[in-house]
Design an enzyme around this catalytic site. Structure first.
Site, short mmCIF file in Angstrom:
data_model
loop_
_atom_site.label_atom_id
_atom_site.label_comp_id
_atom_site.label_asym_id
_atom_site.label_seq_id
_atom_site.Cartn_x
_atom_site.Cartn_y
_atom_site.Cartn_z
N HIS A 103 0.81 -1.35 0.06
CA HIS A 103 -0.06 -0.04 0.13
C HIS A 103 0.94 1.29 -0.01
O HIS A 103 2.04 1.31 0.17
CB HIS A 103 -0.92 0.08 1.26
CG HIS A 103 -0.09 0.05 2.56
ND1 HIS A 103 0.31 -0.86 3.29
CD2 HIS A 103 0.42 1.14 3.52
CE1 HIS A 103 0.97 -0.74 4.19
NE2 HIS A 103 0.84 0.76 4.44
N ASP A 105 0.32 5.00 2.28
CA ASP A 105 -0.61 5.00 3.28
C ASP A 105 -1.85 5.87 3.23
O ASP A 105 -1.69 6.80 2.45
CB ASP A 105 0.27 5.65 4.23
CG ASP A 105 1.37 4.87 5.13
OD1 ASP A 105 1.07 3.71 5.13
OD2 ASP A 105 2.39 5.24 5.45
N HIS A 255 4.75 0.19 0.21
CA HIS A 255 5.62 -0.32 1.15
C HIS A 255 4.72 -1.60 1.66
O HIS A 255 3.50 -1.81 1.44
CB HIS A 255 5.97 0.33 2.26
CG HIS A 255 4.86 0.93 3.20
ND1 HIS A 255 4.58 2.25 2.66
CD2 HIS A 255 4.29 1.01 4.27
CE1 HIS A 255 3.47 2.69 3.49
NE2 HIS A 255 3.39 1.78 4.57
N ARG A 270 5.21 5.92 15.03
CA ARG A 270 4.95 6.47 13.60
C ARG A 270 4.47 7.74 13.52
O ARG A 270 3.74 8.08 14.55
CB ARG A 270 3.79 5.29 12.97
CG ARG A 270 3.52 5.44 11.64
CD ARG A 270 2.44 4.80 11.34
NE ARG A 270 2.14 4.61 10.00
CZ ARG A 270 1.55 5.57 9.48
NH1 ARG A 270 1.32 6.71 10.01
NH2 ARG A 270 1.51 5.53 7.80
C1 OGA Z 1 2.82 1.98 8.41
C2 OGA Z 1 3.17 0.51 7.97
C3 OGA Z 1 5.16 -0.86 7.82
C4 OGA Z 1 5.71 -1.63 8.87
O1 OGA Z 1 3.00 2.40 9.46
O2 OGA Z 1 2.30 2.81 7.48
O3 OGA Z 1 2.74 0.05 6.84
O4 OGA Z 1 7.01 -1.99 8.79
N1 OGA Z 1 4.02 -0.05 8.72
O5 OGA Z 1 5.30 -1.75 10.12
MN MN Z 2 1.78 1.78 5.75
#
Ligand code: OGA
Ligand code: MN
Length: 279
Positions: A103, A105, A255, A270
């Site tokens: 995806h 984000d 990602h 995050r």
């Molecule tokens: C996010 C996600 C990726 C991860 O925080 O948006 O997709 O590696 N995380 O945890």
């Molecule tokens: Mn993400």
């Protein structure tokens, strides 16, 4: 950390995208010139990785503020003491990982984020990597015919895709955040506001169909693009260590967090940075 210098050291992670920046301590405010170099490297490499950092949630947020405007994450709650920092956690007894579908984000927002920062607190041994895919390359490598078709298409992006929604349900239940369906229409190909380059902007996790097309009509083309846009040559792979901070550009990358560490705990912090309406 080495002696402060006027130039950041940049080492590419892979041919496709990503770079590691060394000799920068992100725990206190950076000189304008260093912030500018990081900003430039971000536009060039799309994913930046900083190792061996030591950041409280407030320090993480303070670094994020030097690169953009932090905004709340719509689907889960932030830390009580620092609400703009969202925990991303998979516990020893859990099997589902947050965001475990390829995806970009929150593409279901009218104004999706420019970037996300993820900081590793605790990581499983030799697992729990994150994969990234370059969506400029995904677009550039299409035929002129398909490029022309996609120029006219608008993707309908929803937070309700069951595969993706399942990756945050357990967190929402814990947090008591109401499940709300969010939806936004965005061009299938967007032009990056800073680089002027075109990037493919549909994704497996959120794009349900094309505006004006039925779900059935859209499916074969979306399935083709889903496969095309994450092919190995467009990717890099990040191995986390405690203290690794990564920032990625949501306008031109996707990602995927690997879910290969059942029985171990992975804890990240995050921060999301505000973006523009895709054009
Ligand atoms: C996010 C996600 C990726 C991860 O925080 O948006 O997709 O590696 N995380 O945890
Ligand atoms: Mn993400």
């Amino acid at each position: 950390m080495g002696a402060p210098s006027n130039h950041i050291a940049i080492d590419r992670l892979a041919g496709a995208l990503g770079a590691e920046i060394s000799d920068v301590d992100l725990s206190s405010p950076l000189e304008r010139n260093i912030v500018a170099q990081i900003g430039q490297a971000f536009l060039e490499h799309l994913v930046l990785v900083f190792r061996n950092q030591s950041l409280t949630p407030r320090q993480l947020l303070a670094f994020a503020k030097q690169l953009g405007d932090p905004i709340p994450y719509p689907q889960t709650k932030g830390l009580p003491e620092c609400p703009l920092v969202t925990p991303v956690v998979k516990l020893e007894n859990e099997t589902v990982n947050f965001g475990g579908v390829w995806h970009s984000d929150t593409a279901y927002l009218e104004t999706p984020p420019k970037a996300s920062l993820l900081y590793a607190i605790e990581v499983p041994p030799s697992s729990g990597d994150t994969l990234f895919a370059n969506q400029y390359s995904a677009y550039d490598s299409l035929s002129d015919g398909l490029k022309a078709t996609l120029e006219g298409l608008v993707g309908v992006n929803t937070s309700a895709n069951p595969d993706m929604a399942a990756t945050r349900k357990h967190r929402q239940a814990d947090d008591g955040v109401a499940l709300k369906v969010l939806e936004a229409n965005h061009p299938a190909v967007r032009t990056h506001p800073a680089t002027g380059r075109k990037a493919l902007y549909v994704n497996t996790a959120h794009t349900s169909h094309f505006e004006g097309w039925t779900a059935e009509e859209s499916r074969p083309l979306l399935d083709y693009l889903s496969k095309h846009q994450i092919q190995p040559e467009f990717r890099s792979r990040l191995q986390w260590e405690p203290g690794t901070l990564t920032i990625w550009d949501n306008r031109c990358t996707q990602h995927y967090p690997m879910n290969d560490y059942h029985g171990h705990r992975r804890v990240m912090h995050r921060v999301t940075l505000a973006g523009d309406v895709p054009k």
